[in-house]
Design a protein around this motif. Structure first.
Motif, PDB file in Angstrom:
ATOM      1  N   VAL A 196      73.774 -17.874  19.004  1.00 47.05           N
ATOM      2  CA  VAL A 196      73.863 -19.081  18.179  1.00 47.05           C
ATOM      3  C   VAL A 196      73.982 -20.284  19.103  1.00 47.05           C
ATOM      4  CG1 VAL A 196      75.258 -20.358  16.519  1.00 47.05           C
ATOM      5  CG2 VAL A 196      74.892 -17.902  16.213  1.00 47.05           C
ATOM      6  N   LEU A 197      73.072 -21.238  18.942  1.00 44.51           N
ATOM      7  CA  LEU A 197      73.030 -22.434  19.769  1.00 44.51           C
ATOM      8  C   LEU A 197      73.314 -23.641  18.884  1.00 44.51           C
ATOM      9  CD1 LEU A 197      69.641 -21.575  21.542  1.00 44.51           C
ATOM     10  CD2 LEU A 197      71.941 -20.776  22.168  1.00 44.51           C
ATOM     11  N   LEU A 198      74.459 -24.283  19.089  1.00 42.71           N
ATOM     12  CA  LEU A 198      74.874 -25.436  18.283  1.00 42.71           C
ATOM     13  C   LEU A 198      74.439 -26.725  18.959  1.00 42.71           C
ATOM     14  CD1 LEU A 198      78.484 -24.148  17.658  1.00 42.71           C
ATOM     15  CD2 LEU A 198      76.759 -24.371  15.879  1.00 42.71           C
ATOM     16  N   LEU A 199      73.941 -27.678  18.178  1.00 42.09           N
ATOM     17  CA  LEU A 199      73.546 -28.943  18.775  1.00 42.09           C
ATOM     18  C   LEU A 199      73.696 -30.094  17.790  1.00 42.09           C
ATOM     19  CD1 LEU A 199      69.649 -28.988  19.166  1.00 42.09           C
ATOM     20  CD2 LEU A 199      70.848 -27.231  17.912  1.00 42.09           C
ATOM     21  N   SER A 200      73.950 -31.273  18.355  1.00 44.63           N
ATOM     22  CA  SER A 200      74.162 -32.473  17.548  1.00 44.63           C
ATOM     23  C   SER A 200      72.822 -33.141  17.259  1.00 44.63           C
ATOM     24  CB  SER A 200      75.076 -33.459  18.290  1.00 44.63           C
ATOM     25  OG  SER A 200      76.361 -32.925  18.459  1.00 44.63           O
ATOM     26  N   THR A 201      72.277 -32.852  16.088  1.00 38.63           N
ATOM     27  CA  THR A 201      71.008 -33.436  15.685  1.00 38.63           C
ATOM     28  C   THR A 201      70.759 -33.099  14.227  1.00 38.63           C
ATOM     29  OG1 THR A 201      68.620 -33.514  16.152  1.00 38.63           O
ATOM     30  CG2 THR A 201      69.706 -31.383  16.394  1.00 38.63           C
ATOM     31  N   ALA A 202      69.803 -33.786  13.639  1.00 40.64           N
ATOM     32  CA  ALA A 202      69.321 -33.393  12.316  1.00 40.64           C
ATOM     33  C   ALA A 202      68.494 -32.117  12.453  1.00 40.64           C
ATOM     34  CB  ALA A 202      68.471 -34.516  11.724  1.00 40.64           C
ATOM     35  N   GLY A 203      68.167 -31.521  11.313  1.00 42.12           N
ATOM     36  CA  GLY A 203      67.421 -30.270  11.334  1.00 42.12           C
ATOM     37  C   GLY A 203      66.093 -30.384  12.049  1.00 42.12           C
ATOM     38  N   THR A 204      65.380 -31.501  11.856  1.00 40.09           N
ATOM     39  CA  THR A 204      64.084 -31.670  12.504  1.00 40.09           C
ATOM     40  C   THR A 204      64.232 -31.723  14.020  1.00 40.09           C
ATOM     41  OG1 THR A 204      63.224 -32.853  10.579  1.00 40.09           O
ATOM     42  CG2 THR A 204      62.026 -33.126  12.631  1.00 40.09           C
ATOM     43  N   GLY A 205      65.340 -32.277  14.514  1.00 38.82           N
ATOM     44  CA  GLY A 205      65.600 -32.266  15.948  1.00 38.82           C
ATOM     45  C   GLY A 205      65.729 -30.856  16.477  1.00 38.82           C
ATOM     46  N   ALA A 206      66.407 -29.992  15.729  1.00 41.13           N
ATOM     47  CA  ALA A 206      66.550 -28.598  16.145  1.00 41.13           C
ATOM     48  C   ALA A 206      65.200 -27.883  16.121  1.00 41.13           C
ATOM     49  CB  ALA A 206      67.556 -27.883  15.245  1.00 41.13           C
ATOM     50  N   VAL A 207      64.377 -28.197  15.112  1.00 41.58           N
ATOM     51  CA  VAL A 207      63.021 -27.632  15.051  1.00 41.58           C
ATOM     52  C   VAL A 207      62.236 -28.014  16.302  1.00 41.58           C
ATOM     53  CG1 VAL A 207      60.790 -27.828  13.871  1.00 41.58           C
ATOM     54  CG2 VAL A 207      62.874 -27.464  12.540  1.00 41.58           C
TER      55      VAL A 207
END
Length: 367
Positions: free
Chosen positions: A58-69
């Protein structure tokens, strides 16, 4: 216009769960490099693994969903041959993100609102083989149409053609059961501010060893996949974290586990069915194949391209906020988000208002 309205948010964007966040405002701020913060990261990561039924990272990151995409897709080698299932606005967005970063991207196109399902299996396998695809990408829930794509089928096809599978689960996570290991999905991307009811700004990627082995291209300083994986393995966080969202997510996952996933998701499905039955019996037309509809989104199909009139009337007279369509025909559809924190009486209020407006606007929704 009616004054002193109580506004109710039924839009398909971020969930309005502010009342459940308040208890976390008084929690002490945790320094992102100390042991207590690492413990919080570890708890959330393990909780997400259990919730998504996987042992992948699991990789957590501070962004909106599109940023993670974008973080996930852009980390693939530039010569990756990708096939994207395109059956709505967000399938098109996935296609656009892939084309931005990869040189060989093809779209497996379906009519708007038609879910990817077993009837497409043979044709999709043939198409993927014809493109020599090594990555297959699709949305789980296409929120422009409200339908769920068969991601278990995507996993099966991925194994058949020896391709990595990537699923955008931004809108589905928290509204339907997530069985990543059973589905055979190599990379699952999600956000926590829709059906998981957290404040905006926290997303995550669930990545297995096959995806991690392939996703090593450095294209961005902020979205550096290798560094994201490295800090995640140490229960740390890349860049500035959102402690409020992390505390909320831990609580939501604990609450769902206590209730049990079968019970929890069963209640969501029951509320959605009751709502749809009430409005359809009153003459409203629900868009999409009933067998593939999501428990957290309902799309109404309009006869006379007048979604903006509906939005204005509902907001000004009932304090109800919903969304209109996306893509080529925004005025043709109304998009309603009914997230887990919305009470049954609010569903009833929404249904009654929709039926009243239907009569006031003289039946401009196709029956």
């Amino acid at each position: 216009m009616v004054t002193d309205l109580i506004y109710r948010n039924f839009s398909p964007g971020a969930a309005d769960a502010r009342s459940s966040w308040e208890k976390f405002f008084t929690k002490p701020y945790l320094y992102p490099r100390d042991a207590e913060f690492s413990s919080l990261i570890r708890d959330v990561s393990v909780g997400l693994q259990e919730f998504c039924q996987t042992d992948a990272s699991v990789l957590l990151l501070s962004t909106a969903g599109t940023g993670a995409v974008e973080c996930a897709i852009a980390a693939l080698p530039g010569d990756t041959k990708a096939v994207v299932i395109h059956n709505g606005y967000f399938g098109e967005r996935l296609f656009d993100v892939a084309r931005y970063h990869l040189r060989n991207v093809s779209a497996f196109e379906l009519p708007f609102g038609e879910p990817f399902s077993i009837i497409h299996s043979d044709k999709f396998i043939k198409f993927a083989n014809g493109q020599n695809a090594d990555v297959l990408i699709c949305t789980h829930l296409e929120t422009s149409s409200g339908v769920l794509n068969d991601v278990a089928l995507l996993g099966d096809v991925g194994k058949s053609v020896k391709a990595i599978t990537i699923v955008d689960g931004i809108s589905s996570i928290g509204s339907v059961e997530c069985r990543l290991k059973d589905w055979g999905i190599n990379c699952f991307i999600a956000s926590t501010y829709k059906s998981l009811l957290c404040p905006p700004g926290l997303s995550f990627i669930v990545a297995d060893s096959r995806f991690i082995a392939k996703a090593h291209r450095k294209w961005s300083y902020f979205f550096d996949m290798e560094r994201l994986i490295s800090v995640s393995m140490k229960s740390q966080y890349l860049w500035s974290p959102n402690p409020l969202a992390l505390h909320c997510l831990k609580q939501v996952l604990n609450d769902i586990n206590k209730e049990g996933q079968d019970e929890y998701f069963g209640k969501l499905q029951e509320k959605a069915l009751n709502f749809r039955n009430k409005i359809s019996q009153g003459g409203l037309k629900i868009f999409g194949n009933p067998a593939f509809l999501s428990p957290c989104f309902t799309i109404l199909q309009l006869a006379d391209n007048n979604a903006s009139n509906w939005l204005s009337f509902l907001k000004e007279n009932y304090g109800i906020v919903i969304g209109k369509g996306l893509g080529n025909d925004p005025e043709k559809y109304l998009r309603i988000g009914h997230y887990p924190n919305i009470a049954a009486e609010d569903f009833d209020f929404l249904a009654d208002a929709l039926l009243t407006v239907y009569r006031e606007l003289k039946g401009n929704i196709r029956a």
